[in-house]
Design a protein around this motif. Sequence first.
Motif, PDB file in Angstrom:
ATOM      1  N   LEU A 279      -3.757   1.511 -12.865  1.00 17.40           N
ATOM      2  CA  LEU A 279      -2.503   2.252 -12.834  1.00 17.40           C
ATOM      3  C   LEU A 279      -2.439   3.058 -11.542  1.00 17.40           C
ATOM      4  O   LEU A 279      -3.460   3.556 -11.058  1.00 17.40           O
ATOM      5  CB  LEU A 279      -2.395   3.203 -14.032  1.00 17.40           C
ATOM      6  N   SER A 280      -1.218   3.203 -11.022  1.00 19.99           N
ATOM      7  CA  SER A 280      -1.069   4.021  -9.818  1.00 19.99           C
ATOM      8  C   SER A 280      -1.425   5.469 -10.094  1.00 19.99           C
ATOM      9  O   SER A 280      -1.855   6.205  -9.197  1.00 19.99           O
ATOM     10  CB  SER A 280       0.368   3.915  -9.287  1.00 19.99           C
ATOM     11  N   GLN A 281      -1.268   5.899 -11.356  1.00 20.35           N
ATOM     12  CA  GLN A 281      -1.669   7.231 -11.790  1.00 20.35           C
ATOM     13  C   GLN A 281      -2.540   7.067 -13.034  1.00 20.35           C
ATOM     14  O   GLN A 281      -2.017   6.943 -14.144  1.00 20.35           O
ATOM     15  CB  GLN A 281      -0.445   8.092 -12.108  1.00 20.35           C
ATOM     16  N   PRO A 282      -3.857   7.031 -12.870  1.00 17.32           N
ATOM     17  CA  PRO A 282      -4.750   6.773 -14.011  1.00 17.32           C
ATOM     18  C   PRO A 282      -4.533   7.757 -15.155  1.00 17.32           C
ATOM     19  O   PRO A 282      -4.209   8.926 -14.942  1.00 17.32           O
ATOM     20  CB  PRO A 282      -6.148   6.926 -13.401  1.00 17.32           C
ATOM     21  N   GLU A 283      -4.739   7.264 -16.381  1.00 20.18           N
ATOM     22  CA  GLU A 283      -4.596   8.098 -17.570  1.00 20.18           C
ATOM     23  C   GLU A 283      -5.925   8.762 -17.915  1.00 20.18           C
ATOM     24  O   GLU A 283      -6.971   8.112 -17.914  1.00 20.18           O
ATOM     25  CB  GLU A 283      -4.146   7.252 -18.764  1.00 20.18           C
TER      26      GLU A 283
ATOM     27  N   ASN B  72       7.504   7.556 -13.106  1.00 17.14           N
ATOM     28  CA  ASN B  72       7.383   6.188 -12.622  1.00 17.14           C
ATOM     29  C   ASN B  72       5.915   5.835 -12.377  1.00 17.14           C
ATOM     30  O   ASN B  72       5.160   6.607 -11.791  1.00 17.14           O
ATOM     31  CB  ASN B  72       8.177   6.015 -11.327  1.00 17.14           C
ATOM     32  N   VAL B  73       5.529   4.657 -12.841  1.00 17.38           N
ATOM     33  CA  VAL B  73       4.142   4.202 -12.744  1.00 17.38           C
ATOM     34  C   VAL B  73       4.138   2.755 -12.261  1.00 17.38           C
ATOM     35  O   VAL B  73       5.001   1.960 -12.646  1.00 17.38           O
ATOM     36  CB  VAL B  73       3.425   4.291 -14.111  1.00 17.38           C
ATOM     37  N   THR B  74       3.156   2.418 -11.445  1.00 14.61           N
ATOM     38  CA  THR B  74       2.929   1.022 -11.062  1.00 14.61           C
ATOM     39  C   THR B  74       1.734   0.497 -11.844  1.00 14.61           C
ATOM     40  O   THR B  74       0.636   1.058 -11.778  1.00 14.61           O
ATOM     41  CB  THR B  74       2.659   0.888  -9.550  1.00 14.61           C
ATOM     42  N   VAL B  75       1.970  -0.565 -12.584  1.00 16.91           N
ATOM     43  CA  VAL B  75       0.927  -1.192 -13.398  1.00 16.91           C
ATOM     44  C   VAL B  75       0.491  -2.482 -12.714  1.00 16.91           C
ATOM     45  O   VAL B  75       1.310  -3.353 -12.427  1.00 16.91           O
ATOM     46  CB  VAL B  75       1.432  -1.514 -14.818  1.00 16.91           C
ATOM     47  N   THR B  76      -0.790  -2.583 -12.453  1.00 17.80           N
ATOM     48  CA  THR B  76      -1.376  -3.836 -11.972  1.00 17.80           C
ATOM     49  C   THR B  76      -2.244  -4.385 -13.093  1.00 17.80           C
ATOM     50  O   THR B  76      -3.121  -3.687 -13.614  1.00 17.80           O
ATOM     51  CB  THR B  76      -2.232  -3.611 -10.713  1.00 17.80           C
ATOM     52  N   GLY B  77      -1.981  -5.618 -13.489  1.00 18.36           N
ATOM     53  CA  GLY B  77      -2.730  -6.196 -14.598  1.00 18.36           C
ATOM     54  C   GLY B  77      -2.529  -7.694 -14.680  1.00 18.36           C
ATOM     55  O   GLY B  77      -2.138  -8.338 -13.702  1.00 18.36           O
TER      56      GLY B  77
END
Length: 228
Positions: free
Chosen positions: A173-177, A122-127
Amino acid sequence: MNGRTIIALVFGIIGVAVLVWLGAWQVERLAWKNSILAQIKERIADAPVPLPENPEPERDKYLPVQIDGTFGDEALRVLVSRKLVGAGYRLISPFETGGRRVLVDRGFVGVNDPVPAPRGGNVTVTGNLHWPDDRGSATPENDTGGNIWYARDIDAMARQLGTDPVLVIVRKLSQPEQGVTPLPVDTAAIPNDHLQYAITWFALAVVWAVMTGYFILRAQAARKGAGR
């Protein structure tokens, strides 16, 4: 002052007046464009909201959103170039959120770099929502078979990945790539050349005035020489 001189003077005054008017108009356009850009920057930086049920390009362009969900495994590659970095790809992946499947622009990888698999779990995307206009008259057709896209054609990408024709461009991203650099929405691609146009028109007005003065002085000198 003879007739030719009068005609040159009138022609010069009219020409300078027109060029100055065009320069002043461009200054007004510059103020208008700067106001528009300031509004867009403010909108981009607003607090994110949930993804609208039916986003619309005119109403929701640049709208900050926040979505929770999971990335799909696929990644479409859009060929781009970054200043001081060089060629590379934007990575467009499907994203499952709230029972919907949308497109997410994850960011940039170098053209010779491996394409990382999307972040799992699960990821939170802010954009920001965006409907980019990447395609120009010289833009090649997308090589969908080779997975090299030359424009972010939202409808075609949505069909390719089985998503809604909705694109969210990652800001955070809540968890950067690892290995992917987000390319957030900004105003850098919006043209604002009015200052250059204004300078050009004002410079032409000066040149027109100088040339008119030179012509009149030369004509007067020629008459004096002929009268001796």
